[in-house]
Design an enzyme around this catalytic site. Structure first.
Site, PDB file in Angstrom:
ATOM      1  N   SER A  17      20.476  68.906  -6.600  1.00 55.07           N
ATOM      2  CA  SER A  17      19.169  69.391  -7.041  1.00 55.07           C
ATOM      3  C   SER A  17      19.190  70.912  -7.145  1.00 55.07           C
ATOM      4  CB  SER A  17      18.100  68.953  -6.041  1.00 55.07           C
ATOM      5  OG  SER A  17      16.915  69.680  -6.312  1.00 55.07           O
ATOM      6  N   HIS A  42      19.919  67.343 -11.038  1.00 54.38           N
ATOM      7  CA  HIS A  42      18.534  66.951 -10.764  1.00 54.38           C
ATOM      8  C   HIS A  42      17.659  68.192 -10.903  1.00 54.38           C
ATOM      9  CE1 HIS A  42      15.466  64.395  -8.837  1.00 54.38           C
ATOM     10  NE2 HIS A  42      15.091  65.485  -8.190  1.00 54.38           N
ATOM     11  N   ASP A  44      13.825  69.647 -10.742  1.00 53.55           N
ATOM     12  CA  ASP A  44      12.489  69.375 -10.208  1.00 53.55           C
ATOM     13  C   ASP A  44      11.444  70.267 -10.865  1.00 53.55           C
ATOM     14  OD1 ASP A  44      12.998  67.437  -8.017  1.00 53.55           O
ATOM     15  OD2 ASP A  44      14.242  69.046  -7.216  1.00 53.55           O
ATOM     16  N   MET A  46       7.590  71.263 -10.953  1.00 53.57           N
ATOM     17  CA  MET A  46       6.390  71.153 -10.110  1.00 53.57           C
ATOM     18  C   MET A  46       5.276  72.006 -10.697  1.00 53.57           C
ATOM     19  SD  MET A  46       8.056  71.523  -6.337  1.00 53.57           S
ATOM     20  CE  MET A  46       9.638  70.790  -5.924  1.00 53.57           C
ATOM     21  N   HIS A  75      12.827  65.381 -12.812  1.00 53.87           N
ATOM     22  CA  HIS A  75      11.854  64.792 -11.889  1.00 53.87           C
ATOM     23  C   HIS A  75      10.550  65.575 -12.036  1.00 53.87           C
ATOM     24  CE1 HIS A  75      10.798  64.093  -7.338  1.00 53.87           C
ATOM     25  NE2 HIS A  75       9.965  63.468  -8.152  1.00 53.87           N
ATOM     26  N   MET A  77       7.051  66.425 -11.049  1.00 51.30           N
ATOM     27  CA  MET A  77       6.011  66.354 -10.018  1.00 51.30           C
ATOM     28  C   MET A  77       4.795  67.080 -10.575  1.00 51.30           C
ATOM     29  SD  MET A  77       8.629  66.987  -6.893  1.00 51.30           S
ATOM     30  CE  MET A  77       9.874  67.494  -8.057  1.00 51.30           C
ATOM     31  N   MET A 146      11.193  58.447  -2.909  1.00 53.51           N
ATOM     32  CA  MET A 146      11.108  59.763  -2.262  1.00 53.51           C
ATOM     33  C   MET A 146      11.326  59.603  -0.754  1.00 53.51           C
ATOM     34  SD  MET A 146      10.747  61.889  -4.675  1.00 53.51           S
ATOM     35  CE  MET A 146      10.721  63.307  -3.579  1.00 53.51           C
ATOM     36  N   ASP A 184      15.703  60.532  -3.012  1.00 56.34           N
ATOM     37  CA  ASP A 184      15.521  61.973  -3.217  1.00 56.34           C
ATOM     38  C   ASP A 184      14.808  62.617  -2.031  1.00 56.34           C
ATOM     39  OD1 ASP A 184      15.152  64.506  -4.204  1.00 56.34           O
ATOM     40  OD2 ASP A 184      13.713  63.939  -5.762  1.00 56.34           O
TER      41      ASP A 184
HETATM   42  C1  DX5 Z   1      11.504  67.546  -3.390  1.00 53.36           C
HETATM   43  C2  DX5 Z   1      12.401  67.405  -4.583  1.00 53.36           C
HETATM   44  C3  DX5 Z   1      13.813  67.152  -4.246  1.00 53.36           C
HETATM   45  C4  DX5 Z   1      14.463  68.287  -3.499  1.00 53.36           C
HETATM   46  C5  DX5 Z   1      15.530  67.736  -2.649  1.00 53.36           C
HETATM   47  O1  DX5 Z   1      10.214  67.654  -3.828  1.00 53.36           O
HETATM   48  O2  DX5 Z   1      11.968  66.350  -5.407  1.00 53.36           O
HETATM   49  O3  DX5 Z   1      14.576  66.824  -5.394  1.00 53.36           O
HETATM   50  O4  DX5 Z   1      15.035  69.252  -4.353  1.00 53.36           O
HETATM   51  O5  DX5 Z   1      16.024  68.758  -1.885  1.00 53.36           O
HETATM   52  P1  DX5 Z   1      16.672  68.491  -0.461  1.00 53.36           P
HETATM   53  O6  DX5 Z   1      17.934  67.704  -0.712  1.00 53.36           O
HETATM   54  O7  DX5 Z   1      16.943  69.872   0.024  1.00 53.36           O
HETATM   55  O8  DX5 Z   1      15.695  67.729   0.366  1.00 53.36           O
HETATM   56 ZN    ZN Z   2      13.408  65.696  -6.969  1.00 49.93          ZN
END
Ligand code: DX5
Ligand code: ZN
Length: 233
Positions: A17, A42, A44, A46, A75, A77, A146, A184
């Site tokens: 990620s 990956h 993310d 947000m 991903h 969010m 999650m 994840d």
């Molecule tokens: C959290 C994200 C994850 C995050 C995971 O909201 O969706 O993808 O980057 O990071 P680690 O492995 O550090 O928990």
């Molecule tokens: Zn994620």
């Protein structure tokens, strides 16, 4: 003498990620995880509404696309994910996962994702039961379980997620066995074997990879441990 056919197993994918990567040096960070054998990246996104944090949108995905041929596992969010999925696809997303909790029209959106050539992913928060996916099973290419509450990297793993992976696997077994299960959040050496045994096909790892001294070697060691772990029956 009978020769036993080699047991066929799906390749468990490692998806570092980028949330925990250093964006001042992102090309180098990506090269590092490529050399460590990452299967996907990956990403993310947000929005500060669905989760209490902000990261990036399509522009960054599009620019990163120039740096690597690795598949992009996006991903989202964000609230109202249906407003942005086409743009993420155009920017270069291969898998697009939105949150079950973020839209009243998950079924429609899953179908739409396939229609635009993306792998259709759906993520469920720790507070959402696996059973909620029952009506959607055939429409999903990837379920993201999650194992932290979404929003931040480096949080501790929620143990209950292992049982949830098993439940999702059972739910998909008859209806859509090709569907992948991703886990994840908080993934590292302490839990990858258990995640694989429970039936995870994609392991996301942020902090445990980018926070280590040698991210490429960390990924190689994760791969060795995965390959030595019997998959779920
Ligand atoms: C959290 C994200 C994850 C995050 C995971 O909201 O969706 O993808 O980057 O990071 P680690 O492995 O550090 O928990
Ligand atoms: Zn994620």
């Amino acid at each position: 003498m009978t020769l036993r056919a080699p047991v066929k197993r799906r390749r468990v994918k490692l998806a570092p990620s980028l949330l925990s990567a250093d964006f001042a040096d992102i090309a180098d960070q990506i090269r590092m995880v490529e050399s460590g054998g990452a299967d996907e990246l990956h990403l993310d996104s947000m929005d500060g509404v669905f989760v209490p944090n902000l990261t990036w949108g399509m522009k960054i995905v599009k620019d990163l696309r120039k740096l690597t041929p690795l598949p992009f596992d996006c991903h989202l969010m964000i609230v109202e994910p249906e407003r942005y999925v086409d743009a993420f696809r155009e920017a270069g997303a291969d898998v697009i996962s939105f949150h079950y909790e973020a839209t009243p029209h998950a079924h429609r959106l899953l179908r739409h994702l396939r229609s635009i050539g993306a792998k259709a992913g759906i993520a469920i928060n720790p507070g959402t039961p696996a059973a909620m996916l029952a009506e959607l099973a055939e429409e999903i290419d990837r379920v993201v379980v999650m194992s932290v509450n979404p929003g931040f990297g480096g949080q501790s793993f929620i143990e209950r997620a292992i049982a949830k992976v098993t439940e999702v696997r059972a739910l998909l077994k008859k209806r859509n066995p090709a569907c992948e299960i991703e886990i994840d959040g908080g993934i590292g050496f302490e839990n990858i074997e258990r995640a694989v045994k429970a039936g995870a096909d994609v392991l996301v790892a942020g902090n445990s990879v980018f926070g280590s001294d040698d991210p490429a070697e960390t990924l190689r060691e994760m791969r060795r441990r995965i390959d030595a772990t019997p998959p779920a029956p």
